[in-house]
Motif scaffolding. Structure first.
Motif, PDB file in Angstrom:
ATOM      1  N   LYS A 124       0.831  -1.207   0.000  1.00  0.00           N
ATOM      2  CA  LYS A 124       0.000   0.000   0.000  1.00  0.00           C
ATOM      3  C   LYS A 124       0.865   1.257   0.000  1.00  0.00           C
ATOM      4  O   LYS A 124       0.562   2.240  -0.703  1.00  0.00           O
ATOM      5  CB  LYS A 124      -0.925  -0.017   1.216  1.00  0.00           C
ATOM      6  CG  LYS A 124      -1.932   1.125   1.250  1.00  0.00           C
ATOM      7  CD  LYS A 124      -2.882   0.996   2.432  1.00  0.00           C
ATOM      8  CE  LYS A 124      -3.898   2.124   2.447  1.00  0.00           C
ATOM      9  NZ  LYS A 124      -4.835   1.999   3.601  1.00  0.00           N
ATOM     10  N   ALA A 125       1.968   1.212   0.753  1.00  0.00           N
ATOM     11  CA  ALA A 125       2.838   2.389   0.864  1.00  0.00           C
ATOM     12  C   ALA A 125       3.474   2.753  -0.473  1.00  0.00           C
ATOM     13  O   ALA A 125       3.725   3.933  -0.739  1.00  0.00           O
ATOM     14  CB  ALA A 125       3.918   2.139   1.915  1.00  0.00           C
ATOM     15  N   ILE A 126       3.737   1.756  -1.320  1.00  0.00           N
ATOM     16  CA  ILE A 126       4.359   2.049  -2.622  1.00  0.00           C
ATOM     17  C   ILE A 126       3.302   2.118  -3.737  1.00  0.00           C
ATOM     18  O   ILE A 126       3.664   2.184  -4.920  1.00  0.00           O
ATOM     19  CB  ILE A 126       5.461   1.027  -2.964  1.00  0.00           C
ATOM     20  CG1 ILE A 126       4.907  -0.399  -3.033  1.00  0.00           C
ATOM     21  CG2 ILE A 126       6.606   1.117  -1.966  1.00  0.00           C
ATOM     22  CD1 ILE A 126       5.949  -1.441  -3.449  1.00  0.00           C
ATOM     23  N   GLY A 127       2.030   2.061  -3.354  1.00  0.00           N
ATOM     24  CA  GLY A 127       0.952   2.306  -4.301  1.00  0.00           C
ATOM     25  C   GLY A 127       0.665   1.192  -5.283  1.00  0.00           C
ATOM     26  O   GLY A 127       0.208   1.463  -6.403  1.00  0.00           O
ATOM     27  N   LEU A 128       0.897  -0.066  -4.893  1.00  0.00           N
ATOM     28  CA  LEU A 128       0.702  -1.184  -5.825  1.00  0.00           C
ATOM     29  C   LEU A 128      -0.500  -2.052  -5.492  1.00  0.00           C
ATOM     30  O   LEU A 128      -0.646  -3.148  -6.040  1.00  0.00           O
ATOM     31  CB  LEU A 128       1.964  -2.064  -5.852  1.00  0.00           C
ATOM     32  CG  LEU A 128       3.210  -1.456  -6.486  1.00  0.00           C
ATOM     33  CD1 LEU A 128       4.319  -2.485  -6.544  1.00  0.00           C
ATOM     34  CD2 LEU A 128       2.920  -0.923  -7.880  1.00  0.00           C
ATOM     35  N   GLN A 129      -1.369  -1.578  -4.600  1.00  0.00           N
ATOM     36  CA  GLN A 129      -2.488  -2.431  -4.183  1.00  0.00           C
ATOM     37  C   GLN A 129      -3.435  -2.757  -5.335  1.00  0.00           C
ATOM     38  O   GLN A 129      -4.178  -3.739  -5.271  1.00  0.00           O
ATOM     39  CB  GLN A 129      -3.250  -1.813  -3.007  1.00  0.00           C
ATOM     40  CG  GLN A 129      -3.893  -0.472  -3.282  1.00  0.00           C
ATOM     41  CD  GLN A 129      -2.964   0.687  -2.937  1.00  0.00           C
ATOM     42  OE1 GLN A 129      -1.756   0.598  -3.117  1.00  0.00           O
ATOM     43  NE2 GLN A 129      -3.549   1.775  -2.419  1.00  0.00           N
ATOM     44  N   LYS A 130      -3.419  -1.968  -6.404  1.00  0.00           N
ATOM     45  CA  LYS A 130      -4.246  -2.266  -7.577  1.00  0.00           C
ATOM     46  C   LYS A 130      -3.726  -3.481  -8.336  1.00  0.00           C
ATOM     47  O   LYS A 130      -4.503  -4.182  -9.001  1.00  0.00           O
ATOM     48  CB  LYS A 130      -4.283  -1.036  -8.501  1.00  0.00           C
ATOM     49  CG  LYS A 130      -5.077  -1.244  -9.786  1.00  0.00           C
ATOM     50  CD  LYS A 130      -5.048   0.010 -10.654  1.00  0.00           C
ATOM     51  CE  LYS A 130      -5.752  -0.254 -11.985  1.00  0.00           C
ATOM     52  NZ  LYS A 130      -5.715   0.947 -12.873  1.00  0.00           N
ATOM     53  N   TYR A 131      -2.421  -3.731  -8.231  1.00  0.00           N
ATOM     54  CA  TYR A 131      -1.793  -4.781  -9.037  1.00  0.00           C
ATOM     55  C   TYR A 131      -1.407  -6.012  -8.223  1.00  0.00           C
ATOM     56  O   TYR A 131      -1.119  -7.062  -8.803  1.00  0.00           O
ATOM     57  CB  TYR A 131      -0.542  -4.222  -9.733  1.00  0.00           C
ATOM     58  CG  TYR A 131      -0.853  -3.021 -10.575  1.00  0.00           C
ATOM     59  CD1 TYR A 131      -1.454  -3.167 -11.817  1.00  0.00           C
ATOM     60  CD2 TYR A 131      -0.575  -1.737 -10.120  1.00  0.00           C
ATOM     61  CE1 TYR A 131      -1.763  -2.052 -12.594  1.00  0.00           C
ATOM     62  CE2 TYR A 131      -0.872  -0.620 -10.887  1.00  0.00           C
ATOM     63  CZ  TYR A 131      -1.476  -0.787 -12.126  1.00  0.00           C
ATOM     64  OH  TYR A 131      -1.785   0.302 -12.885  1.00  0.00           O
ATOM     65  N   ILE A 132      -1.342  -5.881  -6.904  1.00  0.00           N
ATOM     66  CA  ILE A 132      -0.946  -6.996  -6.038  1.00  0.00           C
ATOM     67  C   ILE A 132      -2.115  -7.320  -5.118  1.00  0.00           C
ATOM     68  O   ILE A 132      -2.575  -6.471  -4.353  1.00  0.00           O
ATOM     69  CB  ILE A 132       0.312  -6.653  -5.225  1.00  0.00           C
ATOM     70  CG1 ILE A 132       1.483  -6.382  -6.170  1.00  0.00           C
ATOM     71  CG2 ILE A 132       0.652  -7.794  -4.268  1.00  0.00           C
ATOM     72  CD1 ILE A 132       2.762  -5.959  -5.469  1.00  0.00           C
ATOM     73  N   HIS A 133      -2.589  -8.549  -5.202  1.00  0.00           N
ATOM     74  CA  HIS A 133      -3.790  -8.966  -4.472  1.00  0.00           C
ATOM     75  C   HIS A 133      -3.412 -10.028  -3.428  1.00  0.00           C
ATOM     76  O   HIS A 133      -2.925 -11.099  -3.780  1.00  0.00           O
ATOM     77  CB  HIS A 133      -4.823  -9.529  -5.457  1.00  0.00           C
ATOM     78  CG  HIS A 133      -6.075 -10.016  -4.816  1.00  0.00           C
ATOM     79  ND1 HIS A 133      -6.863  -9.236  -3.998  1.00  0.00           N
ATOM     80  CD2 HIS A 133      -6.688 -11.228  -4.879  1.00  0.00           C
ATOM     81  CE1 HIS A 133      -7.908  -9.933  -3.590  1.00  0.00           C
ATOM     82  NE2 HIS A 133      -7.820 -11.152  -4.104  1.00  0.00           N
ATOM     83  N   PHE A 134      -3.634  -9.722  -2.159  1.00  0.00           N
ATOM     84  CA  PHE A 134      -3.432 -10.673  -1.071  1.00  0.00           C
ATOM     85  C   PHE A 134      -4.774 -11.340  -0.757  1.00  0.00           C
ATOM     86  O   PHE A 134      -5.731 -10.663  -0.382  1.00  0.00           O
ATOM     87  CB  PHE A 134      -2.910  -9.962   0.184  1.00  0.00           C
ATOM     88  CG  PHE A 134      -1.541  -9.375   0.046  1.00  0.00           C
ATOM     89  CD1 PHE A 134      -0.412 -10.102   0.402  1.00  0.00           C
ATOM     90  CD2 PHE A 134      -1.367  -8.082  -0.437  1.00  0.00           C
ATOM     91  CE1 PHE A 134       0.852  -9.556   0.285  1.00  0.00           C
ATOM     92  CE2 PHE A 134      -0.102  -7.522  -0.551  1.00  0.00           C
ATOM     93  CZ  PHE A 134       1.013  -8.271  -0.193  1.00  0.00           C
ATOM     94  N   THR A 135      -4.848 -12.644  -0.872  1.00  0.00           N
ATOM     95  CA  THR A 135      -6.119 -13.346  -0.644  1.00  0.00           C
ATOM     96  C   THR A 135      -6.284 -13.808   0.791  1.00  0.00           C
ATOM     97  O   THR A 135      -7.393 -14.153   1.199  1.00  0.00           O
ATOM     98  CB  THR A 135      -6.236 -14.587  -1.538  1.00  0.00           C
ATOM     99  OG1 THR A 135      -5.348 -15.608  -1.060  1.00  0.00           O
ATOM    100  CG2 THR A 135      -5.921 -14.255  -2.991  1.00  0.00           C
ATOM    101  N   GLY A 136      -5.182 -13.878   1.572  1.00  0.00           N
ATOM    102  CA  GLY A 136      -5.237 -14.522   2.873  1.00  0.00           C
ATOM    103  C   GLY A 136      -5.286 -16.028   2.714  1.00  0.00           C
ATOM    104  O   GLY A 136      -5.123 -16.586   1.613  1.00  0.00           O
ATOM    105  N   TYR A 137      -5.509 -16.705   3.830  1.00  0.00           N
ATOM    106  CA  TYR A 137      -5.584 -18.171   3.804  1.00  0.00           C
ATOM    107  C   TYR A 137      -6.790 -18.625   2.986  1.00  0.00           C
ATOM    108  O   TYR A 137      -7.881 -18.094   3.125  1.00  0.00           O
ATOM    109  CB  TYR A 137      -5.695 -18.706   5.233  1.00  0.00           C
ATOM    110  CG  TYR A 137      -5.955 -20.199   5.305  1.00  0.00           C
ATOM    111  CD1 TYR A 137      -4.922 -21.115   5.098  1.00  0.00           C
ATOM    112  CD2 TYR A 137      -7.232 -20.682   5.568  1.00  0.00           C
ATOM    113  CE1 TYR A 137      -5.160 -22.480   5.152  1.00  0.00           C
ATOM    114  CE2 TYR A 137      -7.477 -22.051   5.624  1.00  0.00           C
ATOM    115  CZ  TYR A 137      -6.449 -22.940   5.420  1.00  0.00           C
ATOM    116  OH  TYR A 137      -6.688 -24.284   5.463  1.00  0.00           O
TER     117      TYR A 137
END
Length: 362
Positions: free
Chosen positions: A236-249
């Protein structure tokens, strides 16, 4: 002609989480109709998977998390009473301890200790754990890398008999999840701990998105662990949340294999990599760190790619190259699938262990 009798094996598991390597590996092993499996589980985690094991055997003991150790011993004693046991198979420190307990209850059984990672406990805990190895009859290492990492640091293990047996895997069932493929997709599945080296992968995507100005390349990170929140905050700090998706377990990971173009794993100390093999079986090209056991799984530029574990620019460039060369990517993917089917199928995995079982009980 005499027929080979079935071998009675006690498998000691940390839990029934089939998304984890060891429970899934054991589920594959107990599917071999040449063995009679008995299962002892020392955690109540992931009991929703119990029916998958009960489809194969009803001989399952799940120890309660609240049970004191002495009560656990009594339950194990009652569970094994009157049973003829040939082999006890254990891994991890607490599993090894319970393996010794079973060995004391069934002294004629052979204790087989399996090492699935490259790390050994140090200090007092390490000294206590090394005493367990005196009770073992044989050892299995999941890779040459794990053997080199562990046996070289233990005087007790240096001259003991062992086999190196790579894991096997099956295709995952594919179900419908909410994630929809949006573009060229890179995938990682596993735990979030320091040595998995996820920051390198995120930094590679920073280069891809900022330097190469790609807006159709995505990274899916599936799993949980102590580093997850830190990595989400960094993304989030480097502004990539649009391209990197964390799904969790995720209990069901098959769908993610169906949308992936590359499987990326930058770990610098991986003992094997079951998810890598699963990706290969699904026809996904693996891009891996040239570290740990990964060079045992992949021939560089033949059925996958090996890269330095500390160079995000090399990873960004390789992802860009493969994205822009679909013909080459398809060739690598086909070879990945073929080699995984030949070397890492569940059937080949069962045969490797069966040969060890026969040898140590003969």
């Amino acid at each position: 002609m005499m027929t080979q009798k079935n071998i009675n094996i006690v498998h000691i598991l940390p839990n029934l989480d089939v998304c984890g390597g060891t429970p899934q590996k054991t589920l594959d092993l107990i599917g071999d109709n040449r063995i009679n499996p008995f299962i002892i589980v020392y955690s109540e985690h992931a009991q929703e998977n119990l029916p998958k094991y009960k489809n194969i055997t009803t001989q399952i003991l799940i120890l309660k998390d609240a049970d004191p150790f002495f009560q656990r011993i009594l339950k194990i004693f009652q569970f094994l009473k009157g049973k003829n046991i040939d082999i006890i198979q254990a891994q991890f420190a607490y599993g090894e301890l319970l393996g010794v307990v079973v060995k004391l209850i069934k002294p004629s059984a052979k204790l087989l200790i399996c090492f699935v990672g490259p790390f050994l406990d140090r200090g007092f805990k390490g000294k206590i754990r090394s005493l367990f190895y005196l009770f073992a009859n044989h050892f299995v290492y999941v890779s040459k890398y794990v053997h080199k990492s562990i046996a070289s640091r233990s005087l007790i293990l240096k001259n003991r008999t062992f086999d190196i047996l790579h894991n096997g895997a099956n295709l995952r069932e594919i179900s419908n999840l909410n994630y929809k493929k949006r573009g060229f997709t890179c995938l990682y599945i596993g735990g979030f701990v320091e040595w998995k080296n996820h920051k390198l992968l995120i930094d590679a995507f920073k280069i891809i998105c900022q330097k190469n100005n790609y807006n159709d390349t995505y990274l899916i990170l599936v799993g949980d662990g102590p580093k997850l929140d830190e990595l989400k905050n960094y993304t989030k700090a480097i502004g990539l949340q649009k391209y990197i998706h964390f799904t969790g377990y995720q209990k069901d990971i098959g769908y993610y294999f169906s949308v992936a173009d590359l499987y990326c794993h930058p770990s610098y100390a991986e003992g094997f990599g079951v998810a890598v093999v699963e990706a290969m079986l699904h026809g996904i090209t693996p891009v891996l760190a040239n570290s740990g056991a990964f060079p045992e799984l992949v021939d560089n530029y033949s059925n996958g790619v090996l890269l330095p574990h500390d160079d995000p620019y090399a990873w960004a460039e390789m992802i860009r190259t493969l994205k822009n060369n679909p013909k080459h990517l398809n060739e690598l993917s086909a070879q990945a699938k073929l080699s995984a089917e030949e070397r890492f199928s569940a059937e080949a995995f069962q045969d490797r262990y069966w040969n060890v079982y026969k040898r140590i009980t003969s």
